[in-house]
Design an enzyme around this catalytic site. Sequence first.
Site, PDB file in Angstrom:
ATOM      1  CG  HIS A 186      24.201  -9.155  39.897  1.00 28.33           C
ATOM      2  ND1 HIS A 186      23.986  -9.595  38.618  1.00 28.33           N
ATOM      3  CD2 HIS A 186      25.330  -8.426  39.852  1.00 28.33           C
ATOM      4  CE1 HIS A 186      24.946  -9.149  37.850  1.00 28.33           C
ATOM      5  NE2 HIS A 186      25.778  -8.437  38.571  1.00 28.33           N
ATOM      6  CG  ASN A 453      41.805  -6.393  44.509  1.00 27.69           C
ATOM      7  OD1 ASN A 453      41.919  -6.134  45.683  1.00 27.69           O
ATOM      8  ND2 ASN A 453      40.877  -5.843  43.749  1.00 27.69           N
ATOM      9  CG  ASP A 454      45.213  -8.727  39.595  1.00 24.45           C
ATOM     10  OD1 ASP A 454      44.933  -9.937  39.670  1.00 24.45           O
ATOM     11  OD2 ASP A 454      44.565  -7.910  38.923  1.00 24.45           O
ATOM     12  NE  ARG A 464      41.356 -10.752  41.897  1.00 26.40           N
ATOM     13  CZ  ARG A 464      41.276  -9.579  41.282  1.00 26.40           C
ATOM     14  NH1 ARG A 464      42.327  -9.076  40.650  1.00 26.40           N
ATOM     15  NH2 ARG A 464      40.179  -8.879  41.311  1.00 26.40           N
ATOM     16  CB  CYS A 501      42.683   1.467  42.981  1.00 24.15           C
ATOM     17  SG  CYS A 501      43.612   0.475  41.806  1.00 24.15           S
TER      18      CYS A 501
HETATM   19  C1  PEP Z   1      43.525  -4.875  41.633  1.00 24.71           C
HETATM   20  O1  PEP Z   1      44.039  -5.836  41.071  1.00 24.71           O
HETATM   21  O2  PEP Z   1      43.758  -4.569  42.824  1.00 24.71           O
HETATM   22  C2  PEP Z   1      42.552  -4.021  40.918  1.00 24.71           C
HETATM   23  C3  PEP Z   1      42.099  -2.910  41.427  1.00 24.71           C
HETATM   24  O3  PEP Z   1      42.129  -4.465  39.708  1.00 24.71           O
HETATM   25  P1  PEP Z   1      41.012  -5.616  39.506  1.00 24.71           P
HETATM   26  O4  PEP Z   1      40.458  -5.994  40.859  1.00 24.71           O
HETATM   27  O5  PEP Z   1      39.990  -5.035  38.600  1.00 24.71           O
HETATM   28  O6  PEP Z   1      41.821  -6.710  38.880  1.00 24.71           O
HETATM   29 MG    MG Z   2      43.876  -5.972  38.887  1.00 25.31          MG
END
Ligand code: PEP
Ligand code: MG
Length: 571
Positions: A186, A453-454, A464, A501
């Site tokens: 944070h 990301n996932d 990850r 995203c």
């Molecule tokens: C992703 O996996 O890229 C994503 C945007 O979701 P999160 O990071 O919340 O898992």
């Molecule tokens: Mg995700």
Amino acid sequence: MLHGTAVSEGIGLGRVMVLKEYALVHGTHRNADAAAEKTRLLQAVQQFCENTAQQVEMLKNTAGKEDAGILECQIEMAQDPALREEVGALIDSGRSAESALKEICDRYIGFFANSHDELTRLRGEDLRDMRQSLLCLLLGVEGTSPSQAPRGTVLVAHELTPSMMSGVDRDRIVAIVTEAGGRVSHASILARAMGVPTVCGVSGAIGRLREGSFIIVDGTRGDIIITPDQEMIEAYWLKRAEFIDEAKKMEHFRHRKTVSASGQNYQIFCNISMPSGSAGALNSGGEGVGLFRSEYLFMNRRQPPDEEEQTAAYIQTAQGAQGRPTVIRTIDVGGDKEIPSLPQEQEENPFLGLRGIRWCLKHQEIFMTQLRALLRAGVAENTDIRVMFPMVSTIEELREGRELLRKARAQLESQGIPCAPYLPVGAMVETPAAVFLADSLAVESDFLSVGTNDLTGYVMACDRGNSTVSEMYAVFQPAVLRALQFIASCGVKRGVPVSICGEAASDPRLIPLLMSFGIHSFSVSPGAVLGVRSVVSSWANPRADKLAREVLGMQTLEEVMEALERACRES
Ligand code: PEP
Ligand code: MG
């Protein structure tokens, strides 16, 4: 030279001030009058809440509203009836308010610190901060605060807490160095929001950095130069001036449309995790909200928010975005997200377990409450709410999610409760299954959004958060790039918009490839909006296409990186 994790960009040159944490309470002090101790505790909690509310106001001016929320949650923690009850029981057994409070807080801090979940570990950080402030109040000692630091100070601490950050005056503190903490702690989020160059995770910093000595902190590279000579000092003043100049140039992109050098239009949205974040998204130059991680509404509490509370939160989010598109992702629990207010089983392998939409379909009561709230929020004026399902891996999941949305609408209508007649529904593409099904998902969705990301983790079969495989976990891996190109092509073929995203959406090396694949919308953290707009504007589409053709023909990560880095240097 010392080195750590680069957490907040920029260069700071100044004199060291070491913040020491004092051991405030030892042993198990006894009390003679339990009622008097409880009154002392109550007064300390009241004082703490008043002080913290003032700090929240200060933070709103320096870091922004959303980030001030980090401290607001400490007020909730201090007022938590369960915590008070447990501390009260220890006081009743004869312990002083200080030692009872310390024991109970330490028990929870230890529990949180051992969690696999980053967010739960962050809760432990907040709790430690709150405990320290309350103990200072009970003992009548001054807390350690950077607010007295002279101009040109580099703060050095074992770990900075959010409440310490509220005392950071941008005109006095030129940089921060800590031994503990990481990019997502944070205090680091606050440091970034305030624009203070910061390096974390510098082991032995307190021992190596002498009080009052002049040092240089490079928050972009994570370097700390301990005994700089005159030449170095001059070089770094110059670098600092260049960094500030660059940041000023970006301002030029704040109120602009996002257009490539050859005239194609793009859109940049923001990823947020609090309803108040949507207003910040627009202030940062964002064109709406591309991802509201709604599971954050369920954190830091014992009971999930009810339908009324969720409705109000979604209206606040969408109206804060002033009627611009607001994509609200339904609860994404599981994997690395443990949320105590929601039912979750212990799983052997949570990343391959009950996550995202899978969890929602298994816990339909909670899911239906959320869908009802979204539909109710969707009729409020000046809102443009879109619903997005996370972790979709079968068509059935998408259909079932849509069916429950229809059911929720029918329920509301039969109860005479106003609700949106229609909300666009999108699917996240985060699993290899969703990649292979992208064409079918596009047919049955209003939009797709790629969670890189996932997706990177699942395509590469790399956790990850596992540093031993972090080199392999790369969005630039040829396998991941081909997956991205394929998803985008399905969207283009079906005329369904595809956005990105995940964090990679703001990587300047990936942006020209995404543009070439046919992605027209990026959702990034608010601080990254201007940078992405500037990168998009620097690429003409034919040049991005040429680069993409070259890169998609490559077989190894090394070749890809070399080509992209060369192209970025030339652009
Ligand atoms: C992703 O996996 O890229 C994503 C945007 O979701 P999160 O990071 O919340 O898992
Ligand atoms: Mg995700």
